[in-house]
Write an enzyme that holds these catalytic residues in place. Structure first.
Site, PDB file in Angstrom:
ATOM      1  N   GLU A   7       0.751  -1.129   0.167  1.00  0.00           N
ATOM      2  CA  GLU A   7       0.060   0.268  -0.041  1.00  0.00           C
ATOM      3  C   GLU A   7       0.971   1.257   0.187  1.00  0.00           C
ATOM      4  O   GLU A   7       0.679   2.285   0.781  1.00  0.00           O
ATOM      5  CB  GLU A   7      -0.759   0.178   1.305  1.00  0.00           C
ATOM      6  CG  GLU A   7      -1.969  -1.216   1.032  1.00  0.00           C
ATOM      7  CD  GLU A   7      -2.810  -1.366   2.394  1.00  0.00           C
ATOM      8  OE1 GLU A   7      -3.981  -1.461   2.106  1.00  0.00           O
ATOM      9  OE2 GLU A   7      -2.342  -0.956   3.538  1.00  0.00           O
ATOM     10  N   ARG A  32       5.733  -7.807   8.155  1.00  0.00           N
ATOM     11  CA  ARG A  32       4.473  -8.012   7.806  1.00  0.00           C
ATOM     12  C   ARG A  32       4.633  -8.820   6.449  1.00  0.00           C
ATOM     13  O   ARG A  32       5.175  -8.165   5.592  1.00  0.00           O
ATOM     14  CB  ARG A  32       3.696  -6.687   7.839  1.00  0.00           C
ATOM     15  CG  ARG A  32       3.532  -6.470   9.397  1.00  0.00           C
ATOM     16  CD  ARG A  32       2.684  -5.167   9.419  1.00  0.00           C
ATOM     17  NE  ARG A  32       1.295  -5.310   9.497  1.00  0.00           N
ATOM     18  CZ  ARG A  32       0.257  -4.626   8.751  1.00  0.00           C
ATOM     19  NH1 ARG A  32       0.852  -3.929   7.423  1.00  0.00           N
ATOM     20  NH2 ARG A  32      -0.992  -5.084   8.717  1.00  0.00           N
ATOM     21  N   ARG A  81      -5.545 -11.012  -5.363  1.00  0.00           N
ATOM     22  CA  ARG A  81      -5.092 -10.403  -4.252  1.00  0.00           C
ATOM     23  C   ARG A  81      -4.594 -11.391  -3.175  1.00  0.00           C
ATOM     24  O   ARG A  81      -3.890 -11.346  -2.637  1.00  0.00           O
ATOM     25  CB  ARG A  81      -5.706  -9.258  -4.003  1.00  0.00           C
ATOM     26  CG  ARG A  81      -5.210  -8.535  -2.328  1.00  0.00           C
ATOM     27  CD  ARG A  81      -6.022  -7.393  -2.470  1.00  0.00           C
ATOM     28  NE  ARG A  81      -5.623  -6.815  -0.848  1.00  0.00           N
ATOM     29  CZ  ARG A  81      -6.502  -6.122  -0.027  1.00  0.00           C
ATOM     30  NH1 ARG A  81      -7.395  -5.381  -0.791  1.00  0.00           N
ATOM     31  NH2 ARG A  81      -6.103  -5.881   1.060  1.00  0.00           N
ATOM     32  N   ASP A 127      -8.230  -9.058   4.285  1.00  0.00           N
ATOM     33  CA  ASP A 127      -7.929  -7.633   5.352  1.00  0.00           C
ATOM     34  C   ASP A 127      -8.911  -7.721   6.362  1.00  0.00           C
ATOM     35  O   ASP A 127     -10.022  -6.772   6.323  1.00  0.00           O
ATOM     36  CB  ASP A 127      -7.727  -6.436   4.431  1.00  0.00           C
ATOM     37  CG  ASP A 127      -7.318  -5.105   5.364  1.00  0.00           C
ATOM     38  OD1 ASP A 127      -6.790  -5.688   6.593  1.00  0.00           O
ATOM     39  OD2 ASP A 127      -7.437  -3.997   5.125  1.00  0.00           O
ATOM     40  N   GLU A 178     -12.472  -2.263  12.204  1.00  0.00           N
ATOM     41  CA  GLU A 178     -12.531  -1.440  11.192  1.00  0.00           C
ATOM     42  C   GLU A 178     -13.684  -1.877  10.043  1.00  0.00           C
ATOM     43  O   GLU A 178     -14.240  -1.063   9.368  1.00  0.00           O
ATOM     44  CB  GLU A 178     -11.173  -1.910  10.213  1.00  0.00           C
ATOM     45  CG  GLU A 178     -11.074  -0.969   8.872  1.00  0.00           C
ATOM     46  CD  GLU A 178      -9.578  -1.296   8.224  1.00  0.00           C
ATOM     47  OE1 GLU A 178      -8.712  -2.095   8.757  1.00  0.00           O
ATOM     48  OE2 GLU A 178      -9.402  -0.733   7.150  1.00  0.00           O
TER      49      GLU A 178
END
Lengths: 707, 707
Positions: free
Chosen positions: B298, B331, B343, B372, B400
């Site tokens: 990202e 990570r 992905r 995610d 989130e």
């Protein structure tokens, strides 16, 4: 649970094991982390030991019930039962009390025989008046008053006593140093945080009766249906406490929200949009207070974008809220990048000619000084200059230029200084206070605004002593003639309790604190010397910002020959904006108060000060005094360590240590820069700056709060 | 004060006025605004009535004193005096306790005769072990254990039990919904907020022994001298509680802070810079834990920018901290805008080949699922796929994608689901838990990370029930085999007290809550259907974002013929990344668990589900069930109104009402969109969506928190 512990055991358990051997016993149980976190403000509940007062309410309004609850909680050992009643209660009518003189919000607290029983009567012409009376009675007891002899009457001298929250919809607070916005916009209108109620209680105890919820640099979304509903939920919480909600309005909202091509105040569509929007707001908030507007200032849109005057802009909004009894608070804080004239003159030049042109429900909101909330500024020349217009005083409670949350700077003396300043507009005694409370020109619509220092931090204001600035503003808004020192004492007794040593120490520290900040940041009327953007720390050398009036060098004009901004006839002639007697006094450096000397005059470094020392020598003396005063505050606070709860004491002590380091930083950075300009050296025996100029220039604070 | 009231009086005072007339007495004192604000978490002090335990400490370490203080505060009516001692205390040496089996952090609590007196012994091989034992004893009592029979032994199954704070230096928290960062960077290192201590206590009570202070999207300034000093101040507060500090490191810091031209991990200057920086950190924080790194993900910089592998990047940092005993948590959350592949496959494809190439002090930190933190994801294929590498599990405690702070969603079952998932890597029973705790491959260096839901809000996590997610993570990090339901019960008893009706109700609500979120946001393995950026609310229609894998349509692939992402051989073949038995099961929709059906398969709308209904019909059933479950939680909570303190009860009730509205919104928006794609209508009797698709598409949330 035991079962689980067995289950997670890797080594199994065995029966009680035998243990021999000596054992050292060690005592001392550490206290819990949180002792007194300052949440209670000046509403700390009374000593639980003492008996609560017996309170009776005549009438059944929610506000009277709240007032009764406050008395039951905090009034103790009352010699008489307490009776709460509005003056128009039938039971009181026969008595012919002179309550008309109390006005809409005043109160009367006095001994009385009720239904055959001696009682303490708390009354007023409105429920809110009675509420204020209840808080006054509690304050009287907490500050040493004898309930048996209690006999209080008071009416507010100012009608709109308003906090301005510079809170953004994303939860950030411009120039806020006490955490996020108190308003949790995200969970509103559904969740009404109990803190909103405590916020209302704290304000009602001071007589604050209005709050502008959002930043003057306003998002148009504030006026969207979703956010009107959120504001309405807050209004519902605040209403019983006598507090009205106001909103900052973005002048271009008709374009951004309404999809119009223009926001021209003379355009009928624009006028209709604001009318409809106001009607929409009043449907949700029937007692909505009105709009606060920052127009054509620092990039905000405004009527000047359409070649209209501020009056035409304000009156257009005023017409929209007038049918509902709303007002418009129109800020005079304007200066244009295009205007080459002295920034200190621009607001006066633009607004003075508009006197008499504003609608009846418009107040012009003027900062205490002509620049921007500096540690010291001369009073704003607009006070006394617009007799036909209600002048609302804007003070800054949050310490944007006085050390953020960490420095101890009691602003009472700053507020008092401007309120007592004599404009001479109508002869001697034409004080700013009389302009603001309407006495000078007989205005009924009057107001005082304070830019809040309130956030979601547990202690509301970022430190215990910062709470005193909120307190002083609220009490001065009720009566601008109150003394800063008396308010410091009031506050200290309610905050720290009765111990005279603690109270005297706190008051002594508070009363010397603001002058210390003036001394170590810039004495003798020097101003705007801070670093860029975040306004934190010294930056007197800054000279590279796009607009001239953004640069500190614009304000101090220091060069090899001297320092200071010539605002006399030989300079910008800003002095001519004051009434003739004041202008005459300020035209001559020998008659100008030394506290404002360099604000109005450019003087040689060897100018002789009243002390006999040169200006340069005296400047060094002041910088040193500023640092020494902070050290003195530290010593005083150390002296009450055993008398103040551990949490508030040590946070304050830590903040004082930070302030001492930063006072020294201000002093050193300023002196080393002035010396680079004037080529002079420090007087004998004066401490050399810790670093060179390059070091001070290199300091960066990308994450400073409130920016 | 009275004097002042007189001074401000406008109408003077008069002697006590007489009053006649009847008086209505009205009682009912409103409670204070703040009843129980949830600050105490699971550390609510024990009933003040009961007598505190008598506690004796052998040895004089600060940690043992803290443990004793906790016991004195919270352990009551102890049948025996309590003795705290490290196992190596001379007084215990002679007893030959099998304490080696307790490891470095385990504890033993058992009855024992000390100096002739029957006592309760709390011991372990380290001060921290004893501290954990003290908290275990308190927990045992609060959850119904009988102190007289207490006999507890436990050792942590995972070595690094770490919170990840996504906190930025400006006080904002990425994906944080509980106010500002707990870390007041501005006043650090001088001011150590007492909350830091309570944060440490709450974590130590669970066995959490590490915390990463800053966001994985890291600012290079985190590693500057000023911020190292701030981190060191926090480390000093946390150290006595057995908690180490870690920092997220920005891979390009050698360029931004060091002024180097490159951050190439093979460049000697870069290696020297990190070595020197690590030495600098360890001088300030001798027990610094190490670095967490988000690289080439990202937009973050990383070794791939220099055509180096993740292993080369991680090992370079690992070499810098190795001499000090530090670790690197690297990570695996990577996906490249340039990679056209699914992905969900990219992390595996990139990291699997690196197995065996990482230094001994590197852990690869892998999210529970391959996308995610969705309400439900299949376990990440990397678990079990890198036997030579310690796999650290990353869970998200902050919600989130599960309703921010307002929705009640107990994550225990989500955590349990992934930990119990069988990778089949080494045959049946090769659970993710065994991969993570090192049992499967015999790794000694093991870790579990939880992305914190902690902020400066008074209740720490934004709601009372959110605290349970912090609790469950901490306890599962100690022992990944604990049951989510048992932990819910543990937490509820410590949070709400002993009343079985309240505890049973809370547990029942918690255990159905997460599946409800799955149902109303996207059943059967649908994922990533939220709106853009803020990740709040439904946006299954979003298809216009720059990168394909940013768009919900990329994930659900719904069209007229069907819905779901074909990850079998006919599609992206992501199933091949799992061990053969798992891959075989997932290759066929008839053997794939329905909970993950559309994650792995694109199926016709009329696909027959096990229930006999078509996929479309069953989807509607699930959306409806999700909304109904929230209504059921509301009814249950209403049933304990009289048993829970007013403040926590009503905030929870309000949040449940918000959740119910938003569950309906998710359900309606999703169904109306699916219908626009599949042209089908709703089954008989199913509620029609409230608005049309355009309305749902038009919703905007510019000020959503955590974004």
């Amino acid at each position: 649970m035991l079962g689980m512990e067995r289950r997670i055991s890797r080594i199994g358990a065995w029966s009680a094991c035998l243990l021999a051997g000596s054992v050292l016993a060690i005592g001392a149980l550490p206290g819990t982390a949180l002792a007194n976190d300052g949440y209670d403000l000046w509403l700390a509940p009374a000593d639980k030991g003492a008996a609560a007062a017996e309170v009776t309410v005549i009438g059944d309004s929610q506000t009277l019930q709240l007032a009764a609850a406050e008395l039951r909680r905090d009034l103790t050992a009352a010699p008489l039962p307490v009776v709460l009643a509005r003056a128009d209660a039938p039971e009181l009518a026969a008595l012919g009390l002179p309550t008309a003189m109390l006005g809409a919000e005043g109160y009367l607290v006095c001994a009385a025989t009720v239904a055959g029983r001696p009682s303490l009567l708390v009354t007023g012409n409105s429920d809110t008046g009675v509420l204020y009376g209840a808080f006054a009675a509690i304050r009287a007891q907490k500050t040493g008053g004898d309930l048996a002899k209690l006999d209080l009457t008071s009416t507010p001298k100012v009608r709109l006593r308003v906090l301005n929250h510079w809170d953004n919809l994303d939860g950030s607070v411009e120039r806020g140093y006490a955490g996020q916005s108190l308003w949790d916009w995200w969970t509103l209108p559904d969740f009404k945080d109990p803190r909103y109620t405590d916020y209302a209680r704290a304000n009602a105890a001071l007589g604050i009766n209005g709050t502008v919820l959002n930043n003057v640099n306003a998002s148009p979304d504030t006026l969207s249906a979703a956010y009107i509903a959120k504001a309405a939920a807050l209004a519902d919480v605040l209403r019983p406490w006598g507090i009205k909600v106001y909103l900052s309005a973005r002048f271009s909202a008709p374009i951004e929200l309404g999809g119009l091509k223009t926001a021209d105040p003379l355009d009928p569509q624009v006028q209709a949009w604001w009318k409809a929007k106001s009607d929409e707001i009043y449907r949700a908030i029937p007692d909505f207070g009105g709009f606060l507007v920052k127009a054509n200032s620092e990039g905000q849109p405004g009527p000047r974008d359409y070649h209209r005057t501020h009056a035409e802009g304000a009156n257009m909004l005023a017409a929209a809220v007038a049918p509902h009894g709303g007002v418009v608070m129109w800020r005079a804080f304007v200066y244009a990048e295009t205007d080459p004239d002295d920034r200190a003159k621009q607001a006066y030049s633009e607004f003075k000619p508009l006197d008499g042109k504003f609608a009846d429900n418009v107040l012009v909101q003027v900062k205490n000084g002509a620049i921007d909330f500096q540690p010291r500024e001369p009073f704003h020349p607009l006070f006394g200059a617009m007799p036909k217009t209600p002048m609302m005083l804007e003070l800054q409670i949050t310490k944007e230029y006085l050390g953020f949350a960490t420095h101890l700077a009691y602003l009472g003396p700053l507020f008092e200084e401007v309120l007592e300043a004599d404009t001479r507009a109508k002869g001697k005694g034409s004080t700013v206070a009389k302009v603001v409370d309407g006495a000078l020109e007989g205005h009924d619509l009057t107001g005082m605004a304070g830019v809040a220092n309130i956030g979601r931090d547990r202690d509301w204001s970022g430190s215990t002593f910062n709470q005193a600035n909120w307190y002083a503003f609220g009490r001065l808004a009720w009566d601008p003639t109150l003394s800063a020192e008396a308010l410091a004492r009031e506050w200290a007794r309610q905050t720290f309790g009765d111990d005279p040593r603690v109270v005297d120490t706190a008051v002594s520290m508070m009363m010397e604190s603001r002058e210390a900040v003036v001394d170590y940041t810039g004495p003798f009327g020097l101003a705007h010397l801070m670093d860029t953007g975040h306004h934190y720390g010294p930056g007197p050398w800054v000279n590279d910002l796009a607009r001239p009036e953004w640069n500190p060098i614009y304000y101090h004009k220091a060069d090899r020959s001297g320092i200071g901004f010539d605002r006399t006839r030989t300079g910008s002639n800003a002095v001519a904006q004051y009434a003739p007697p004041v202008a005459r006094m300020l035209a001559d450096p020998r008659t100008t108060p030394e506290t404002e000397l360099l604000w109005f005059h450019h003087l040689a470094w060897d100018w002789k000060m009243k002390s006999g020392r040169t200006l340069w020598q005296e400047m060094v003396v002041r910088y040193d005094r500023g640092v020494a005063t902070v050290a003195h505050m530290q010593r005083q606070w150390d002296g009450v360590k055993d008398k103040v709860d551990a949490e508030r004491w040590s946070k304050t002590a830590t903040y004082l240590a930070i302030q001492h380091n930063e006072a020294r930083w201000w002093r050193d950075a300023s002196l080393v820069y002035w010396m680079s300009v004037n080529g002079l050296s420090l007087p004998e025996g004066s401490l050399a700056p810790e670093h060179d100029l390059a070091w001070y220039k290199a300091q960066r604070f990308p994450y400073a709060p409130g920016h």
